[in-house]
Design a protein around this motif. Structure first.
Motif, short mmCIF file in Angstrom:
data_model
loop_
_atom_site.label_atom_id
_atom_site.label_comp_id
_atom_site.label_asym_id
_atom_site.label_seq_id
_atom_site.Cartn_x
_atom_site.Cartn_y
_atom_site.Cartn_z
N ILE A 134 0.84 -1.21 0.00
CA ILE A 134 0.00 0.00 0.00
C ILE A 134 0.87 1.25 0.00
O ILE A 134 0.61 2.22 -0.73
CB ILE A 134 -0.97 -0.02 1.21
CG1 ILE A 134 -2.03 -1.11 1.03
CG2 ILE A 134 -1.64 1.34 1.38
CD1 ILE A 134 -2.91 -1.32 2.23
N ASN A 135 1.90 1.25 0.82
CA ASN A 135 2.80 2.42 0.89
C ASN A 135 3.50 2.66 -0.45
O ASN A 135 3.75 3.82 -0.83
CB ASN A 135 3.83 2.23 2.00
CG ASN A 135 3.21 2.30 3.38
OD1 ASN A 135 2.16 2.94 3.57
ND2 ASN A 135 3.83 1.67 4.37
N LYS A 136 3.82 1.58 -1.16
CA LYS A 136 4.53 1.73 -2.43
C LYS A 136 3.65 2.38 -3.50
O LYS A 136 4.17 2.87 -4.51
CB LYS A 136 5.03 0.36 -2.92
CG LYS A 136 6.19 -0.20 -2.12
CD LYS A 136 7.40 0.72 -2.19
CE LYS A 136 8.53 0.23 -1.29
NZ LYS A 136 9.67 1.19 -1.27
N ASN A 168 -9.28 -9.09 8.58
CA ASN A 168 -8.42 -8.39 7.62
C ASN A 168 -9.14 -7.26 6.88
O ASN A 168 -8.57 -6.64 5.99
CB ASN A 168 -7.89 -9.39 6.59
CG ASN A 168 -7.13 -10.53 7.23
OD1 ASN A 168 -6.30 -10.31 8.10
ND2 ASN A 168 -7.41 -11.74 6.80
N MET A 169 -10.39 -6.99 7.27
CA MET A 169 -11.19 -6.05 6.51
C MET A 169 -10.60 -4.65 6.47
O MET A 169 -10.74 -3.92 5.49
CB MET A 169 -12.63 -6.01 7.05
CG MET A 169 -13.62 -5.39 6.08
SD MET A 169 -15.31 -5.57 6.63
CE MET A 169 -15.55 -7.33 6.47
N SER A 170 -9.93 -4.26 7.56
CA SER A 170 -9.35 -2.91 7.57
C SER A 170 -8.28 -2.76 6.49
O SER A 170 -8.15 -1.70 5.88
CB SER A 170 -8.74 -2.61 8.95
OG SER A 170 -7.69 -3.51 9.25
N GLN A 174 -8.26 -0.23 3.14
CA GLN A 174 -7.16 0.62 2.69
C GLN A 174 -6.82 0.36 1.22
O GLN A 174 -6.55 1.30 0.47
CB GLN A 174 -5.92 0.36 3.55
CG GLN A 174 -6.07 0.76 5.00
CD GLN A 174 -4.81 0.39 5.79
OE1 GLN A 174 -3.70 0.81 5.48
NE2 GLN A 174 -4.99 -0.42 6.82
N ILE A 175 -6.83 -0.92 0.84
CA ILE A 175 -6.49 -1.27 -0.55
C ILE A 175 -7.48 -0.62 -1.51
O ILE A 175 -7.09 0.04 -2.49
CB ILE A 175 -6.47 -2.80 -0.74
CG1 ILE A 175 -5.29 -3.41 0.02
CG2 ILE A 175 -6.39 -3.16 -2.22
CD1 ILE A 175 -5.29 -4.93 0.04
N ILE A 176 -8.78 -0.81 -1.25
CA ILE A 176 -9.80 -0.26 -2.15
C ILE A 176 -9.73 1.26 -2.19
O ILE A 176 -9.81 1.88 -3.26
CB ILE A 176 -11.20 -0.76 -1.73
CG1 ILE A 176 -11.31 -2.27 -1.96
CG2 ILE A 176 -12.30 -0.01 -2.50
CD1 ILE A 176 -12.59 -2.90 -1.44
N TYR A 177 -9.57 1.88 -1.02
CA TYR A 177 -9.48 3.34 -0.94
C TYR A 177 -8.31 3.87 -1.77
O TYR A 177 -8.43 4.88 -2.48
CB TYR A 177 -9.32 3.76 0.52
CG TYR A 177 -9.09 5.24 0.70
CD1 TYR A 177 -10.13 6.16 0.58
CD2 TYR A 177 -7.80 5.71 1.00
CE1 TYR A 177 -9.90 7.52 0.74
CE2 TYR A 177 -7.57 7.08 1.17
CZ TYR A 177 -8.63 7.97 1.04
OH TYR A 177 -8.40 9.32 1.19
N LYS A 178 -7.17 3.18 -1.71
CA LYS A 178 -5.97 3.62 -2.43
C LYS A 178 -6.06 3.32 -3.94
O LYS A 178 -5.47 4.03 -4.75
CB LYS A 178 -4.72 2.96 -1.85
CG LYS A 178 -4.40 3.37 -0.42
CD LYS A 178 -3.89 4.80 -0.35
CE LYS A 178 -2.50 4.94 -0.91
NZ LYS A 178 -1.94 6.29 -0.70
N SER A 208 -16.24 -3.82 2.67
CA SER A 208 -15.21 -2.81 2.40
C SER A 208 -15.51 -2.07 1.11
O SER A 208 -15.36 -0.84 1.02
CB SER A 208 -13.83 -3.47 2.32
OG SER A 208 -13.46 -4.05 3.55
N LEU A 209 -15.94 -2.80 0.09
CA LEU A 209 -16.31 -2.17 -1.17
C LEU A 209 -17.56 -1.32 -0.99
O LEU A 209 -17.67 -0.22 -1.54
CB LEU A 209 -16.53 -3.22 -2.26
CG LEU A 209 -16.99 -2.70 -3.62
CD1 LEU A 209 -15.98 -1.72 -4.21
CD2 LEU A 209 -17.26 -3.85 -4.58
N LEU A 210 -18.50 -1.84 -0.22
CA LEU A 210 -19.75 -1.11 0.01
C LEU A 210 -19.49 0.27 0.61
O LEU A 210 -20.15 1.25 0.25
CB LEU A 210 -20.65 -1.93 0.93
CG LEU A 210 -22.09 -1.45 1.12
CD1 LEU A 210 -22.82 -1.38 -0.21
CD2 LEU A 210 -22.83 -2.38 2.08
N LYS A 211 -18.51 0.36 1.48
CA LYS A 211 -18.17 1.64 2.10
C LYS A 211 -17.69 2.66 1.07
O LYS A 211 -17.86 3.87 1.24
CB LYS A 211 -17.08 1.44 3.16
CG LYS A 211 -17.57 0.74 4.42
CD LYS A 211 -16.42 0.35 5.32
CE LYS A 211 -15.63 1.54 5.80
NZ LYS A 211 -14.57 1.14 6.75
#
Length: 680
Positions: A134-136, A168-170, A174-178, A208-211
């Motif tokens: 994610i950071n990369k 692992n949802m958090s 983060q993945i979807i948001y990024k 997570s996608l729903l958010k």
């Protein structure tokens, strides 16, 4: 961790990996043995990751092979890997993200290794991998971003169930948001990877996608007009999955989405059109949304009908089509099957031509498993007709009238015949009043000079078998509709082209399955005449299908087959085939199954053929059991037991008490005891 390879072992492994790039068949086994020896080293996987990541001067293919070998070791033997080795692999793999290799195959191999560890070891045991990736995504270095995107896409594809877990949802959040902003990134590959990665969360109905659903939908509509084909393919796939899994969230955009799919379905790019065509199939399965699509059917159906035509790309893939070339063999797909074509001939030459063109077909069946735009469109039309019935037929009929009766283009006529067949089941009630015109048209086209049209006409007319059989209740209708169709199908069974033979056998089998003895018995002599002629002429590829057709006929007509004239026509070529096949030949199986149905239907009429058939079936079972004992194995191909036993059962059922002498003079009863042990 300061692990260092031992130079001699490293050089040996490098030699093996270099040799593995283009090995000959003889070298394959030797290489496998040498690689297996390396599994004895606890540090084997440390060597592999060292070669993959650290040896930047080495050839990229060699390093990639090391990476793929490591990935397979992780997937297959993860729990056997020493912890110190696993930790080293993790460390070196993540370090590679800081200095992305210029070679894309190496970068992807490293991503596969990281993905394999996440899949087998679970995300919660290596969360730093996700955080690092994610950071990369914020790196100023494009190769680092691409490597992170590629790896995240692999992880989402292979491990979404784990990623979507509450624990692992958090991280998935983060993945979807990024990833969402990357759908509008200037680099096309970044857009493709980002949309693809997110799409794997859709079938899991991820919270997570729903958010982030509103942002994701906006990003998809923004990317909907993307000039890159792969991006638009991913957009179509995502929209279709959203329709299935997040229907209520798509609902406010449904009209816009329908318009978009109509547009994409007409794309000059067949891959985009193919993705869009699946939308109609999915829509048909969501009943409470049907009223939204009804107003659009007059626009959707013509688009689908056009998509049924063979494209120039299709024809180039299968070979140039030349209507004047009688010797040219073409390969082409059809709805649910595959076929090839040769231009036509005079009927007098059919058997001679069959002998010339009847060798076993060794084409790659895998090629025909590819779903083309034509196949998707036919499936979608069938689904829409099943769902919307008269709403589709009303639109379709005028279009079929134009394509079938007023077009001079063979591709248009052929696609119209395919469309008629695809609409048959769902639209039967609305089509019935038109079949007095449509069925004679199909019968005429069964003898078309165009092999494509002959082929698809066989399939389509089989879809109207029930209507054809219903015409037998009236002699005039029977003479006008059923008998011409029967006559032409039988002629096509003796067609010059093996694919038309295949289609005709399939069509006739469907007719047989739906018929009763009342409809078929009056025509048994002519049916048997054609089927046994084919039996003498077919190669192994179509013989299996022909045996099935004969078996189905026996089931349909029952004891009516026990007629001296029928037996004298049917049995000699079957017994000839029976005698020509070795006991170890797998082509025996379809013949055994065929004879099972025939023996049951003939009853006592099978008596003259019982002794050699009965004895051989017992011998086949005996040989199989003896071979199993000699090999010391309890496992064997049970078809060599079950299929002969089925035939013996058919003989017993047909002969009744007259089978007793054959049973007494054989070892069948003790064999059955042994067989029951193996089955148990």
């Amino acid at each position: 961790m300061s692990w260092q390879p031992e130079s001699n072992n490293l050089n040996q492994l490098l030699t093996i990996l270099r040799d593995a790039i283009n090995p000959s068949n003889k070298e394959q086994a030797i290489l496998q043995q040498r690689i297996l020896r390396f599994n004895e080293y606890a540090e084997y996987n440390s060597y592999l990751v060292y070669i993959l990541v650290k040896m930047t001067h080495e050839d990229g293919y060699t390093r990639a092979i090391a990476g793929l070998t490591l990935k397979n070791n992780l997937l297959n033997h993860f729990n056997l890997m020493p912890l110190v080795t696993l930790n080293y692999v993790k460390q070196v793999s993540l370090e590679a993200l800081d200095h992305p290799d210029p070679d894309s195959t190496v970068r992807r191999a490293i991503g596969s290794v990281i993905t394999a560890i996440v899949v087998r070891g679970q995300v919660l045991n290596w969360p730093e991998s996700i955080h690092t990736l994610i950071n990369k995504l914020d790196s100023p270095e494009p190769l680092a971003v691409e490597m992170a995107l590629d790896t995240l896409q692999k992880i989402c594809e292979d491990n979404m169930m784990d990623m979507n877990d509450d624990i692992n949802m958090s991280m998935l959040d983060q993945i979807i948001y990024k990833l969402i902003p990357f759908s509008s990134h200037p680099i096309p590959r970044f857009r493709v990877l980002a949309i693809s990665a997110i799409s794997y969360s859709i079938p899991h109905k991820s919270f997570s996608l729903l958010k982030h659903m509103d942002a994701f939908l906006r990003s998809l509509f923004f990317a909907a007009s993307d000039e890159t084909v792969q991006v638009r393919q991913e957009v179509c796939r995502s929209f279709i999955m959203l329709l299935d899994n997040f229907t209520n969230h798509v609902l406010p955009h449904l009209e816009q989405l329908i318009e978009y799919m109509i547009y994409c379905n007409q794309s000059e790019n067949s891959q985009i059109a193919l993705e869009a065509s699946e939308f109609w199939n999915r829509f048909a399965n969501i009943e409470h949304l049907h009223h939204y699509l009804i107003p659009y059917l007059p626009r959707v159906i013509p688009v689908i009908l056009k998509s049924l035509e063979y494209t120039e790309e299709d024809l180039l893939a299968f070979g140039d089509y030349d209507e004047g070339d009688e010797e040219q063999m073409l390969l082409l797909p059809r709805y649910r099957r595959k076929h090839s074509g040769i231009q036509i001939h005079n009927d007098d030459d059919e058997e001679e031509d069959l002998e010339d063109n009847n060798e076993d077909d060794v084409e790659d069946d895998g090629f025909f498993s590819v779903w083309t735009l034509r196949k998707y469109s036919a499936t979608s039309l069938e689904a829409l007709t099943m769902a919307f019935k008269s709403h589709v037929v009303i639109v379709l009929l005028p279009l079929l009238d134009q394509s079938l009766f007023h077009s001079q283009q063979w591709k248009t006529v052929e696609s119209g015949i395919l469309a008629l067949g695809a609409a048959a089941e769902g639209g039967m009630n609305d089509l019935t009043s038109h079949l007095s015109v449509l069925v004679p048209f199909l019968v005429t086209n069964l003898s078309s000079p165009n092999v494509y049209i002959r082929y698809i006409s066989c399939w389509t007319i089989s879809r109207f078998s029930s209507w054809l059989l219903s015409q037998c209740d009236d002699q005039e209708s029977c003479s006008r509709y059923f008998e011409p169709a029967l006559r032409e199908l039988l002629r096509r069974i003796l067609d010059r082209n093996i694919r038309v033979q295949e289609a005709a056998c399939s069509a006739f089998s469907i007719l047989e399955e739906q018929a009763t003895s009342k409809e078929l018995v009056p025509y048994l002599p002519v049916i048997l005449n054609h089927l046994t002629r084919a039996l003498r002429l077919y190669g192994n590829r179509n013989l299996k299908l022909l045996y099935d057709t004969l078996g189905t006929l026996a089931e349909s007509v029952g004891s009516a087959l026990n007629d001296p004239q029928c037996i004298s026509v049917l049995m000699p070529p079957l017994i000839f085939k029976w005698n020509s096949l070795a006991d170890t030949d797998h082509h025996l199986f379809p013949l055994l199954s065929c004879l099972t149905d025939i023996a049951t239907s003939l009853g006592t009429g099978f008596l003259p053929f019982t002794e050699p058939v009965f004895s051989r079936c017992v011998l086949l079972v005996t040989n199989t059991l003896q071979a199993s004992v000699l090999d010391g194995e309890d496992e064997f191909d049970d078809e060599w037991i079950s299929t002969p036993l089925d035939l013996l059962s058919g003989i017993v059922q047909g002969l009744g008490s007259q089978v007793e002498p054959f049973v007494k003079n054989s070892t069948l009863l003790p064999l059955l005891t042994v067989c029951s042990h193996y089955v148990g």
